[in-house]
Motif scaffolding. Structure first.
Motif, mmCIF file in Angstrom:
data_model
loop_
_atom_site.group_PDB
_atom_site.id
_atom_site.type_symbol
_atom_site.label_atom_id
_atom_site.label_comp_id
_atom_site.label_asym_id
_atom_site.label_seq_id
_atom_site.Cartn_x
_atom_site.Cartn_y
_atom_site.Cartn_z
ATOM 1 N N GLY A 129 0.797 -1.217 0.000
ATOM 2 C CA GLY A 129 0.000 0.000 0.000
ATOM 3 C C GLY A 129 0.830 1.268 0.000
ATOM 4 O O GLY A 129 0.303 2.361 -0.243
ATOM 5 N N GLY A 172 -4.241 6.516 0.226
ATOM 6 C CA GLY A 172 -4.468 5.337 -0.596
ATOM 7 C C GLY A 172 -5.641 5.508 -1.537
ATOM 8 O O GLY A 172 -5.588 5.094 -2.708
ATOM 9 N N ASN A 176 4.831 0.060 -4.584
ATOM 10 C CA ASN A 176 3.695 -0.859 -4.546
ATOM 11 C C ASN A 176 4.113 -2.297 -4.844
ATOM 12 O O ASN A 176 3.396 -3.239 -4.511
ATOM 13 C CB ASN A 176 2.619 -0.421 -5.535
ATOM 14 N N SER A 179 -2.596 -1.494 -4.120
ATOM 15 C CA SER A 179 -3.150 -0.625 -3.080
ATOM 16 C C SER A 179 -4.458 -1.208 -2.542
ATOM 17 O O SER A 179 -4.675 -1.244 -1.324
ATOM 18 C CB SER A 179 -3.393 0.780 -3.648
#
Length: 491
Positions: free
Chosen positions: A77, A96, A222, A311
């Motif tokens: 994330g 996010g 990520n 995410s």
């Protein structure tokens, strides 16, 4: 973050070279130059190289923030985790959510030029057919969706092929442009100074456009749970990626200003690179650079898919979004539910934007509003690193400058861009940009009330963080950082 059970992502799938390639592809150099050069030159003229230079400096500050934070918290994330554990979980969720909204919109927006470029190469007479371009673009999107579903190794192999050809073509034409003699004007070093800006407002106009040429390099963070030696690799790759795309952006923006006339630039705003290619290599140049732009567009669809799905995976794992999003495929070790959801939403947006003119207008405004959302999550990450390293900043000049001052200036620049954008964008774009962020309040408050552990985080403090090597246990996720009182570690 919450301790979750279940299968994890595929550890150690990517190396340093792989992640550098992903960082460069995430910023989509050929696509960014083709689609945005005319807009930038139209806004600030010969100051366009300077705009890119002075936006690269704060962007490097944000890249430093990501690098320092990834050393003490490895999480798919990225800023969603870091901001939540330093500033506040609500701000972490907003960070996010901003990435999820902006990347989803961009995937739809980026698919249309992918289709149009493909048709321009194969059937030039159909390149202006919006419906057909949408269909071809959607097909490319589905191909990239399947590649991302197939796992990190397949993803990076496809990326190496696409970005390798793209960068080779860009390098070739950079050399050809350097030796091109039939120029519209001569280069002057003053183009890299402030003299060509029309005051502060002129600089602001250039900054608003130039700042987001660079967006996308942070895909490396990520991918951190799937990268070897990720505490070092992901941040380093991001920094190298920003440096590479900066050089490409500068070289080609200068080449556009030197080789092309103002009429040529403004008359070909959809693909300035093709016009540049035709000038330096008549007959073949335009086609080859169109190939480069097409590959760049498809490649950045892949990296954008990675960002949004990783995410959502992290959010599902933390139960700040439906927990199904945190499920991982047994064979491919990819977040297949998140990938399926993103694919369904994007395809629905393709159909709606093509079938209904009003929806298409809304999507156009949403694309303009992406900058607001990017500025939010980049700026919050810049603040997060200062908080995480606050007890270490005075231990050395390097910590103070690289882990504190420079990221802080980058964050302030991003928030300045956010405020300036509110005046520059249309009311519809501002409403969609802020409304998209505000929509995240619904899941945030719902899962906060449900008692997600994300909202009771272990605070991220570099002075107390003791990194250790992550060894997956039968695919189950484990915490990547242990916190101990009184055991400072210098990074």
């Amino acid at each position: 973050m919450s301790k979750s059970s279940g299968r994890g992502l595929q550890a150690d799938a990517l190396g340093t070279f792989d992640t550098v390639v992903m960082a460069v592809a995430g910023s989509a150099p050929a696509y960014s130059l083709a689609a945005t050069s005319a807009v930038l030159v139209g806004a600030v003229g010969l100051a366009s190289p300077a705009a890119l230079l002075y936006c690269a400096i704060p962007m490097l500050g944000i890249a430093l923030a990501f690098s320092y934070l990834s050393r003490i918290d490895v999480n798919a994330g990225a800023s969603y985790s870091w901001v939540g554990r330093t500033l506040h979980p609500f701000l972490g969720f907003v960070s996010g959510w901003a990435l999820v909204i902006s990347t989803t919109i961009f995937m739809v927006a980026g698919s249309l030029p992918a289709g149009s470029m493909t048709l321009a190469l194969l059937a030039p007479g159909l390149a202006d057919d919006t419906a057909l371009s949408t269909v071809v673009g959607a097909a490319w999107f589905l191909v990239m969706l399947l590649v991302v579903l197939g796992g990190a190794r397949l993803t990076v192999r496809a990326q190496l092929l696409m970005s390798g050809v793209e960068l080779a073509l860009l390098a070739l034409f950079a050399v050809l442009a350097l030796f091109h003699t039939d120029n519209a004007r001569a280069f002057d070093w003053s183009w890299l100074g402030f003299s060509h800006f029309d005051g502060v407002s002129g600089f602001a106009s250039g900054a608003l456009i130039a700042a987001f040429y660079y967006w996308g390099w942070d895909v490396t963070s990520n991918l951190s749970e799937e990268t070897r030696n990720s505490r070092r690799t992901t941040g380093l790759a991001g920094l190298i990626g920003v440096g590479i795309v900066f050089l490409l952006f500068e070289v080609f923006t200068i080449a556009v200003n030197v080789v092309l006339t103002s009429r040529q630039i403004q008359g070909n705003d959809a693909n300035v690179l093709a016009v540049l290619g035709e000038e330096v290599w008549p007959g073949w140049g335009g086609k080859l650079l169109t190939v480069s732009v097409m590959l760049s567009t498809i490649a950045t669809l892949e990296t954008t898919l990675i960002q949004v799905t990783r995410s959502l995976f992290a959010m599902g794992r933390d139960r700040t979004m439906p927990s199904a999003l945190g499920r991982v495929h047994r064979t491919w070790n990819t977040p297949w539910v998140a990938i399926a959801v993103v694919g369904a939403v994007a395809l629905a947006m393709f159909i709606a934007s093509n079938a209904l003119g009003t929806v298409g207008d809304i999507l156009s405004a949403a694309i303009s509003a992406i900058g607001l959302q990017i500025a939010v999550y980049y700026g919050l990450a810049g603040l997060a690193v200062v908080v995480a390293y606050r007890r270490m900043l005075l231990r050395s000049a390097a910590h103070f400058v690289l882990g504190g001052l420079w990221p802080l200036l980058g964050a302030l620049f991003m928030f300045w861009v956010f405020v300036e954008s509110l005046d520059e964008l249309s009311p519809a774009a501002v409403a969609i940009g802020l409304g998209g962020l505000a929509a995240g309040l619904v899941p945030m408050l719902w899962y906060w009330r449900q008692g997600s552990d994300y909202y009771r985080p272990a605070k991220l403090d570099a002075a107390r963080a003791v990194p250790f090597d992550y060894v997956p246990d039968r695919g189950h996720p484990a915490e990547r950082v242990r916190l101990y009182e009184g055991l400072p570690t210098d990074f």
